[in-house]
Design a protein around this motif. Structure first.
Motif, PDB file in Angstrom:
ATOM      1  N   HIS A   6       0.841  -1.191   0.000  1.00 28.03           N
ATOM      2  CA  HIS A   6       0.000   0.000   0.000  1.00 28.03           C
ATOM      3  C   HIS A   6       0.881   1.247   0.000  1.00 28.03           C
ATOM      4  N   ALA A   7       0.605   2.180  -0.896  1.00 30.92           N
ATOM      5  CA  ALA A   7       1.309   3.463  -0.946  1.00 30.92           C
ATOM      6  C   ALA A   7       0.341   4.568  -0.550  1.00 30.92           C
ATOM      7  N   LYS A   8       0.841   5.580   0.157  1.00 29.65           N
ATOM      8  CA  LYS A   8      -0.034   6.636   0.658  1.00 29.65           C
ATOM      9  C   LYS A   8      -0.546   7.553  -0.437  1.00 29.65           C
ATOM     10  N   ASP A   9       0.200   7.659  -1.554  1.00 34.65           N
ATOM     11  CA  ASP A   9      -0.237   8.515  -2.654  1.00 34.65           C
ATOM     12  C   ASP A   9       0.460   8.076  -3.945  1.00 34.65           C
ATOM     13  N   ARG A  10       0.072   8.683  -5.037  1.00 35.52           N
ATOM     14  CA  ARG A  10       0.604   8.299  -6.346  1.00 35.52           C
ATOM     15  C   ARG A  10       2.078   8.635  -6.485  1.00 35.52           C
ATOM     16  N   ALA A  11       2.518   9.727  -5.868  1.00 37.08           N
ATOM     17  CA  ALA A  11       3.937  10.084  -5.930  1.00 37.08           C
ATOM     18  C   ALA A  11       4.799   9.003  -5.283  1.00 37.08           C
ATOM     19  N   THR A  12       4.273   8.367  -4.259  1.00 35.36           N
ATOM     20  CA  THR A  12       5.003   7.291  -3.598  1.00 35.36           C
ATOM     21  C   THR A  12       5.078   6.061  -4.486  1.00 35.36           C
ATOM     22  N   VAL A  13       4.014   5.782  -5.228  1.00 33.71           N
ATOM     23  CA  VAL A  13       4.049   4.689  -6.207  1.00 33.71           C
ATOM     24  C   VAL A  13       5.150   4.966  -7.233  1.00 33.71           C
ATOM     25  N   ASP A  14       5.201   6.192  -7.733  1.00 32.74           N
ATOM     26  CA  ASP A  14       6.232   6.567  -8.706  1.00 32.74           C
ATOM     27  C   ASP A  14       7.631   6.401  -8.120  1.00 32.74           C
ATOM     28  N   ALA A  15       7.811   6.846  -6.873  1.00 34.86           N
ATOM     29  CA  ALA A  15       9.118   6.753  -6.222  1.00 34.86           C
ATOM     30  C   ALA A  15       9.535   5.302  -6.020  1.00 34.86           C
ATOM     31  N   PHE A  16       8.571   4.443  -5.632  1.00 32.11           N
ATOM     32  CA  PHE A  16       8.847   3.015  -5.505  1.00 32.11           C
ATOM     33  C   PHE A  16       9.360   2.454  -6.824  1.00 32.11           C
ATOM     34  N   TYR A  17       8.654   2.738  -7.907  1.00 31.75           N
ATOM     35  CA  TYR A  17       9.016   2.206  -9.214  1.00 31.75           C
ATOM     36  C   TYR A  17      10.426   2.654  -9.599  1.00 31.75           C
ATOM     37  N   GLN A  18      10.715   3.940  -9.467  1.00 34.51           N
ATOM     38  CA  GLN A  18      12.036   4.459  -9.823  1.00 34.51           C
ATOM     39  C   GLN A  18      13.129   3.825  -8.968  1.00 34.51           C
ATOM     40  N   ALA A  19      12.891   3.699  -7.671  1.00 34.27           N
ATOM     41  CA  ALA A  19      13.883   3.099  -6.774  1.00 34.27           C
ATOM     42  C   ALA A  19      14.100   1.627  -7.091  1.00 34.27           C
ATOM     43  N   ALA A  20      13.021   0.918  -7.382  1.00 34.08           N
ATOM     44  CA  ALA A  20      13.130  -0.507  -7.682  1.00 34.08           C
ATOM     45  C   ALA A  20      13.889  -0.746  -8.984  1.00 34.08           C
ATOM     46  N   ILE A  21      13.616   0.041 -10.002  1.00 33.68           N
ATOM     47  CA  ILE A  21      14.335  -0.093 -11.278  1.00 33.68           C
ATOM     48  C   ILE A  21      15.815   0.240 -11.071  1.00 33.68           C
ATOM     49  N   ALA A  22      16.097   1.313 -10.338  1.00 32.20           N
ATOM     50  CA  ALA A  22      17.482   1.710 -10.068  1.00 32.20           C
ATOM     51  C   ALA A  22      18.227   0.652  -9.263  1.00 32.20           C
ATOM     52  N   ALA A  23      17.505  -0.099  -8.441  1.00 31.81           N
ATOM     53  CA  ALA A  23      18.111  -1.138  -7.615  1.00 31.81           C
ATOM     54  C   ALA A  23      18.282  -2.457  -8.360  1.00 31.81           C
ATOM     55  N   GLY A  24      17.911  -2.504  -9.634  1.00 37.68           N
ATOM     56  CA  GLY A  24      18.111  -3.712 -10.435  1.00 37.68           C
ATOM     57  C   GLY A  24      16.848  -4.456 -10.797  1.00 37.68           C
ATOM     58  N   GLY A  25      15.691  -3.938 -10.420  1.00 40.95           N
ATOM     59  CA  GLY A  25      14.435  -4.575 -10.799  1.00 40.95           C
ATOM     60  C   GLY A  25      14.146  -4.351 -12.276  1.00 40.95           C
ATOM     61  N   SER A  26      13.237  -5.126 -12.805  1.00 41.14           N
ATOM     62  CA  SER A  26      12.843  -4.955 -14.206  1.00 41.14           C
ATOM     63  C   SER A  26      11.373  -4.562 -14.284  1.00 41.14           C
ATOM     64  N   ASP A  27      11.066  -3.776 -15.288  1.00 48.75           N
ATOM     65  CA  ASP A  27       9.708  -3.274 -15.482  1.00 48.75           C
ATOM     66  C   ASP A  27       8.724  -4.411 -15.693  1.00 48.75           C
ATOM     67  N   ASN A  28       7.609  -4.330 -14.997  1.00 46.08           N
ATOM     68  CA  ASN A  28       6.507  -5.269 -15.204  1.00 46.08           C
ATOM     69  C   ASN A  28       5.184  -4.506 -15.253  1.00 46.08           C
ATOM     70  N   GLY A  29       5.274  -3.186 -15.482  1.00 42.75           N
ATOM     71  CA  GLY A  29       4.100  -2.331 -15.554  1.00 42.75           C
ATOM     72  C   GLY A  29       4.393  -0.987 -14.914  1.00 42.75           C
ATOM     73  N   ALA A  30       4.672   0.003 -15.751  1.00 45.02           N
ATOM     74  CA  ALA A  30       5.037   1.337 -15.272  1.00 45.02           C
ATOM     75  C   ALA A  30       3.901   1.948 -14.447  1.00 45.02           C
ATOM     76  N   PRO A  31       4.218   2.944 -13.612  1.00 41.07           N
ATOM     77  CA  PRO A  31       3.184   3.585 -12.811  1.00 41.07           C
ATOM     78  C   PRO A  31       2.049   4.127 -13.677  1.00 41.07           C
ATOM     79  N   GLY A  32       0.848   3.897 -13.239  1.00 39.27           N
ATOM     80  CA  GLY A  32      -0.304   4.398 -13.971  1.00 39.27           C
ATOM     81  C   GLY A  32      -1.604   3.853 -13.424  1.00 39.27           C
TER      82      GLY A  32
END
Length: 128
Positions: free
Chosen positions: A72-98
């Motif tokens: 659970h994320a408190k807002d959409r900006a947090t979802v975006d931040a999670f995605y960016q941090a996860a990709i930067a940490a070596g994760g792979s895209d499985n559905g961009a924020p939206g």
């Protein structure tokens, strides 16, 4: 509400580093580690949380690529931040924020795969 979720990983150190970075925007930190000796030979485990450890990774098993966990994320900006941090940490895209209106009109999520193929999501259910 999730009580806790856990799944096995193939490289414990790599997975701990990935989740420490990817979950930081959500307020999750590494809260507890349990050794193989403490589990009676059932592997090393690490618990992450934002008040209590409710997300666990561990050794001693095989990760299934169908494993999915949503945070659970408190807002959409947090979802975006999670995605960016996860990709930067070596994760792979499985559905961009939206928006995912097929779930409901305010469902805003982002999906990544970790190094073991687990599907990890952050989601916000509010309009903003």
């Amino acid at each position: 509400m999730l009580d806790h979720v856990g799944f096995p990983v193939s490289d414990f150190a790599r997975a701990k580093a990935f989740y420490a970075a990817a979950l930081a925007p959500l307020g999750y930190v590494l809260m507890m580690e349990i050794t193989d000796a403490q589990t009676g030979g059932h592997g090393d485990h690490a618990g992450f949380g934002d008040g209590r450890p409710d997300f666990w990774i561990g050794t001693g098993g095989t990760a299934a690529t169908s494993t999915h966990v949503a945070f659970h994320a408190k807002d959409r900006a947090t979802v975006d931040a999670f995605y960016q941090a996860a990709i930067a940490a070596g994760g792979s895209d499985n559905g961009a924020p939206g928006l995912r209106p097929h779930y409901h009109e305010n469902y805003y999520g982002a999906f990544v795969r970790d190094a073991d193929g687990n599907n990890v999501e952050a989601v916000c259910h509010t309009p903003e």
